[in-house]
Design a protein around this motif. Structure first.
Motif, mmCIF file in Angstrom:
data_model
loop_
_atom_site.group_PDB
_atom_site.id
_atom_site.type_symbol
_atom_site.label_atom_id
_atom_site.label_comp_id
_atom_site.label_asym_id
_atom_site.label_seq_id
_atom_site.Cartn_x
_atom_site.Cartn_y
_atom_site.Cartn_z
ATOM 1 N N GLY A 56 -1.306 -3.262 11.226
ATOM 2 C CA GLY A 56 -2.476 -2.914 10.809
ATOM 3 C C GLY A 56 -3.038 -1.434 11.285
ATOM 4 N N GLU A 57 -2.680 -1.273 12.540
ATOM 5 C CA GLU A 57 -2.696 -0.012 12.999
ATOM 6 C C GLU A 57 -2.043 1.169 12.495
ATOM 7 N N ALA A 58 -0.503 0.681 12.152
ATOM 8 C CA ALA A 58 0.358 1.553 11.292
ATOM 9 C C ALA A 58 -0.039 1.754 10.193
ATOM 10 N N ASP A 59 -0.674 1.140 9.374
ATOM 11 C CA ASP A 59 -1.170 1.469 8.018
ATOM 12 C C ASP A 59 -2.396 2.340 8.112
ATOM 13 N N GLU A 60 -3.269 1.922 9.082
ATOM 14 C CA GLU A 60 -4.563 2.960 9.190
ATOM 15 C C GLU A 60 -3.857 4.352 9.685
ATOM 16 N N PHE A 61 -2.931 4.453 10.452
ATOM 17 C CA PHE A 61 -2.749 5.943 10.775
ATOM 18 C C PHE A 61 -1.949 6.516 9.942
ATOM 19 N N LEU A 62 -1.430 5.827 9.029
ATOM 20 C CA LEU A 62 -0.599 6.259 7.961
ATOM 21 C C LEU A 62 -1.729 6.836 6.911
ATOM 22 N N ARG A 63 -2.651 5.957 6.707
ATOM 23 C CA ARG A 63 -3.784 6.265 5.648
ATOM 24 C C ARG A 63 -4.495 7.511 5.884
ATOM 25 N N GLN A 64 -4.550 7.690 7.415
ATOM 26 C CA GLN A 64 -5.301 8.870 7.962
ATOM 27 C C GLN A 64 -4.434 10.088 7.690
ATOM 28 N N LEU A 65 -3.199 9.908 7.906
ATOM 29 C CA LEU A 65 -2.296 11.042 7.593
ATOM 30 C C LEU A 65 -2.205 11.431 6.025
ATOM 31 N N ARG A 66 -2.309 10.368 4.936
ATOM 32 C CA ARG A 66 -2.198 10.708 3.786
ATOM 33 C C ARG A 66 -3.719 11.279 3.318
ATOM 34 N N PHE A 67 -4.666 10.896 4.021
ATOM 35 C CA PHE A 67 -5.903 11.723 3.813
ATOM 36 C C PHE A 67 -5.862 12.976 4.111
ATOM 37 N N MET A 68 -5.184 13.562 5.227
ATOM 38 C CA MET A 68 -4.998 15.038 5.669
ATOM 39 C C MET A 68 -4.080 15.504 4.655
ATOM 40 N N ALA A 69 -3.083 14.874 3.899
ATOM 41 C CA ALA A 69 -2.247 15.445 3.032
ATOM 42 C C ALA A 69 -2.875 15.482 1.525
ATOM 43 N N GLU A 70 -3.977 15.007 1.424
ATOM 44 C CA GLU A 70 -4.646 15.027 0.046
ATOM 45 C C GLU A 70 -4.999 16.522 -0.525
ATOM 46 N N ALA A 71 -5.094 17.293 0.641
ATOM 47 C CA ALA A 71 -5.509 18.757 0.125
ATOM 48 C C ALA A 71 -4.458 19.452 -0.517
ATOM 49 N N TRP A 72 -3.249 18.916 -0.353
ATOM 50 C CA TRP A 72 -2.060 19.481 -1.202
ATOM 51 C C TRP A 72 -1.376 18.415 -2.289
ATOM 52 N N SER A 73 -2.224 17.544 -2.798
ATOM 53 C CA SER A 73 -1.700 16.573 -3.366
ATOM 54 C C SER A 73 -1.022 16.994 -4.692
ATOM 55 N N GLY A 74 -0.984 18.287 -5.132
ATOM 56 C CA GLY A 74 -0.299 18.688 -6.292
ATOM 57 C C GLY A 74 0.925 19.367 -5.889
ATOM 58 N N HIS A 75 1.061 19.582 -4.640
ATOM 59 C CA HIS A 75 2.350 20.157 -4.040
ATOM 60 C C HIS A 75 3.561 19.595 -4.390
ATOM 61 N N ARG A 76 4.579 20.533 -4.944
ATOM 62 C CA ARG A 76 5.951 19.630 -5.331
ATOM 63 C C ARG A 76 6.658 18.760 -4.201
ATOM 64 N N ASP A 77 6.117 19.185 -3.145
ATOM 65 C CA ASP A 77 7.054 18.492 -1.773
ATOM 66 C C ASP A 77 6.235 17.349 -1.279
ATOM 67 N N HIS A 78 4.992 17.126 -1.965
ATOM 68 C CA HIS A 78 4.175 15.853 -1.443
ATOM 69 C C HIS A 78 5.003 14.770 -1.356
ATOM 70 N N PRO A 79 5.181 14.093 -0.007
ATOM 71 C CA PRO A 79 5.927 12.637 0.081
ATOM 72 C C PRO A 79 5.532 11.869 -1.234
ATOM 73 N N ASP A 80 4.336 11.595 -1.547
ATOM 74 C CA ASP A 80 3.963 10.566 -2.400
ATOM 75 C C ASP A 80 4.349 10.774 -3.653
ATOM 76 N N ARG A 81 4.602 12.262 -4.068
ATOM 77 C CA ARG A 81 5.077 12.680 -5.377
ATOM 78 C C ARG A 81 6.504 12.498 -5.372
ATOM 79 N N ALA A 82 7.159 12.842 -4.315
ATOM 80 C CA ALA A 82 8.752 12.712 -4.174
ATOM 81 C C ALA A 82 9.072 11.136 -4.278
ATOM 82 N N ALA A 83 8.069 10.274 -3.794
ATOM 83 C CA ALA A 83 8.605 8.804 -3.754
ATOM 84 C C ALA A 83 8.298 8.149 -5.176
ATOM 85 N N ALA A 84 7.620 9.016 -6.089
ATOM 86 C CA ALA A 84 7.177 8.294 -7.381
ATOM 87 C C ALA A 84 8.249 8.572 -8.252
#
Length: 84
Positions: A56-84
């Motif tokens: 639960g805590e790990a997921d929450e901290f990961l969610r917060q990191l994703r929130f920080m990364a949202e500013a660059w969601s269109g970036h080609r190196d974004h981890p969520d884009r690479a995983a898709a």
């Protein structure tokens, strides 16, 4: 629940923060330091939660990191884009 997800997001955020700092130098130094410290603390907390098996805590901290990364969601190196 793995270390890799947090590490990938952390590395991505730090790279983008470094780019932003270079673009805004010297004015962006204080913001860079604050944001870097926040990202580092989240990555460390995520790793500790994973290590202790607290999903639960790990997921929450990961969610917060994703929130920080949202500013660059269109970036080609974004981890969520690479995983898709």
């Amino acid at each position: 629940m793995s270390y890799q997800a947090g590490t990938a997001l952390y590395a991505f955020v730090v790279d983008r923060l470094d780019e932003r700092m270079r673009e805004q130098y010297p004015d962006g130094m204080a913001a860079h330091q604050d944001d870097w410290l926040a990202a580092h603390a989240l990555a460390q907390a995520h790793a500790e939660a994973v290590s202790s098996g607290n999903e639960g805590e790990a997921d929450e901290f990961l969610r917060q990191l994703r929130f920080m990364a949202e500013a660059w969601s269109g970036h080609r190196d974004h981890p969520d884009r690479a995983a898709a």
